[in-house]
Design a protein around this motif. Structure first.
Motif, PDB file in Angstrom:
ATOM      1  N   SER A   1       0.853   3.758  -2.994  1.00  0.00           N
ATOM      2  CA  SER A   1       0.217   5.160  -2.853  1.00  0.00           C
ATOM      3  C   SER A   1       1.191   6.072  -2.997  1.00  0.00           C
ATOM      4  CB  SER A   1      -0.011   5.374  -1.145  1.00  0.00           C
ATOM      5  OG  SER A   1       0.891   5.122  -0.399  1.00  0.00           O
TER       6      SER A   1
ATOM      7  N   LEU B   1      -1.276  12.239  -0.539  1.00  0.00           N
ATOM      8  CA  LEU B   1      -0.492  12.051   0.715  1.00  0.00           C
ATOM      9  C   LEU B   1      -0.994  13.097   1.721  1.00  0.00           C
ATOM     10  CD1 LEU B   1       3.173  10.976  -0.735  1.00  0.00           C
ATOM     11  CD2 LEU B   1       1.002   9.655  -0.595  1.00  0.00           C
TER      12      LEU B   1
ATOM     13  N   ARG C   1       0.884  -1.313  11.750  1.00  0.00           N
ATOM     14  CA  ARG C   1       1.433   0.043  11.185  1.00  0.00           C
ATOM     15  C   ARG C   1       3.185  -0.150  11.022  1.00  0.00           C
ATOM     16  NH1 ARG C   1      -3.126   0.096  10.856  1.00  0.00           N
ATOM     17  NH2 ARG C   1      -4.647   2.029  11.235  1.00  0.00           N
TER      18      ARG C   1
ATOM     19  N   LEU D   1      -0.773   4.190   7.496  1.00  0.00           N
ATOM     20  CA  LEU D   1       0.460   3.468   7.346  1.00  0.00           C
ATOM     21  C   LEU D   1       1.442   3.243   8.532  1.00  0.00           C
ATOM     22  CD1 LEU D   1       0.837   4.164   3.521  1.00  0.00           C
ATOM     23  CD2 LEU D   1       0.129   2.038   4.367  1.00  0.00           C
ATOM     24  N   PHE D   2       1.541   4.316   9.149  1.00  0.00           N
ATOM     25  CA  PHE D   2       2.740   4.514  10.191  1.00  0.00           C
ATOM     26  C   PHE D   2       2.441   4.454  11.513  1.00  0.00           C
ATOM     27  CE2 PHE D   2       4.019   6.208   5.894  1.00  0.00           C
ATOM     28  CZ  PHE D   2       5.281   5.547   5.994  1.00  0.00           C
TER      29      PHE D   2
ATOM     30  N   ARG E   1       0.829  -1.222   0.093  1.00  0.00           N
ATOM     31  CA  ARG E   1      -0.038  -0.022   0.079  1.00  0.00           C
ATOM     32  C   ARG E   1       0.813   1.270   0.119  1.00  0.00           C
ATOM     33  NH1 ARG E   1      -3.185  -1.106   4.917  1.00  0.00           N
ATOM     34  NH2 ARG E   1      -3.028   1.256   5.128  1.00  0.00           N
ATOM     35  N   TYR E   2       1.922   1.165   0.758  1.00  0.00           N
ATOM     36  CA  TYR E   2       2.891   2.316   0.827  1.00  0.00           C
ATOM     37  C   TYR E   2       3.388   2.876  -0.475  1.00  0.00           C
ATOM     38  CZ  TYR E   2       7.124   4.956   1.541  1.00  0.00           C
ATOM     39  OH  TYR E   2       8.237   5.749   1.599  1.00  0.00           O
TER      40      TYR E   2
ATOM     41  N   HIS F   1       7.031  13.003   2.274  1.00  0.00           N
ATOM     42  CA  HIS F   1       7.117  12.245   0.853  1.00  0.00           C
ATOM     43  C   HIS F   1       6.597  13.147   0.028  1.00  0.00           C
ATOM     44  CE1 HIS F   1       7.520   9.040   3.827  1.00  0.00           C
ATOM     45  NE2 HIS F   1       7.622   8.249   2.877  1.00  0.00           N
TER      46      HIS F   1
ATOM     47  N   TRP G   1      -3.439   9.311   5.178  1.00  0.00           N
ATOM     48  CA  TRP G   1      -2.532   8.458   4.459  1.00  0.00           C
ATOM     49  C   TRP G   1      -1.566   7.865   5.622  1.00  0.00           C
ATOM     50  CZ3 TRP G   1       2.732   9.456   3.821  1.00  0.00           C
ATOM     51  CH2 TRP G   1       3.392   8.453   2.857  1.00  0.00           C
ATOM     52  N   ALA G   2      -0.843   9.039   6.086  1.00  0.00           N
ATOM     53  CA  ALA G   2       0.212   8.677   7.162  1.00  0.00           C
ATOM     54  C   ALA G   2      -0.303   7.933   8.336  1.00  0.00           C
ATOM     55  CB  ALA G   2       0.713   9.886   7.672  1.00  0.00           C
TER      56      ALA G   2
END
Length: 160
Positions: free
Chosen positions: A35, A41, A141, A49-50, A31-32, A73, A45-46
């Motif tokens: 994306s 972004l 994550r 994922l994180f 996905r990262y 990013h 989004w962050a």
């Protein structure tokens, strides 16, 4: 963890298997990468994922913490007219709510400026990716991604 229920049974907690955990962590990396090429972004989004304390380290820069992760990013990607990130299947190992991952990555970056006699020049890279993930209340994550340049062809943007 997954909650399942048959029609007559009360809710029961079912532990996520190691195979499911590995698949979820590998999907995070997928996905990262996708994306980066196809999505806006932003803070959502962050967060999807994180972890809050995530670290992303490239050969030329790094960012620590989820605050500003999307902007970091987006700024890097804005140096190019387009990008395409193709990752290999990730090798994931899971232990006690944490996971390590490694994969290979080929990235193609299209420069903004057009060549005099043809398409815009490209900057392509082969990269080794290593990282870790943690299981959080919101699911798995990414906690760390480190990119090591193996090879490159073409020129990076003049600001890099």
């Amino acid at each position: 963890m997954t909650i399942t229920r048959t029609s007559d049974e009360p809710l029961m907690e079912v532990r996520e298997s190691e195979i499911e955990s590995r698949a979820r962590v590998a999907a995070l990396l997928d996905r990262y990468l996708i994306s980066l090429d196809q999505e806006e972004l932003d803070a959502g989004w962050a967060a999807d994922l994180f972890t809050a304390d995530a670290v992303v380290a490239f050969p030329i820069s790094r960012h620590e913490g989820i605050e500003g992760m999307a902007g970091y990013h987006a700024a890097a990607l804005s140096a190019f007219a387009a990008t395409m990130h193709l990752g290999s299947p990730a090798v994931v190992e899971v232990r006690d709510g944490t996971a390590t991952l490694r994969a290979n990555l080929m990235s193609t970056h299209v420069h903004h400026c057009a060549a005099q006699d043809g398409p815009p020049p490209l900057f392509t890279t082969g990269t080794s990716v290593r990282g870790s993930a943690r299981r959080t209340a919101g699911g798995w994550r990414l906690a760390e991604l480190t990119f090591r340049l193996v090879w490159s062809q073409g020129s990076p943007p003049s600001s890099a």
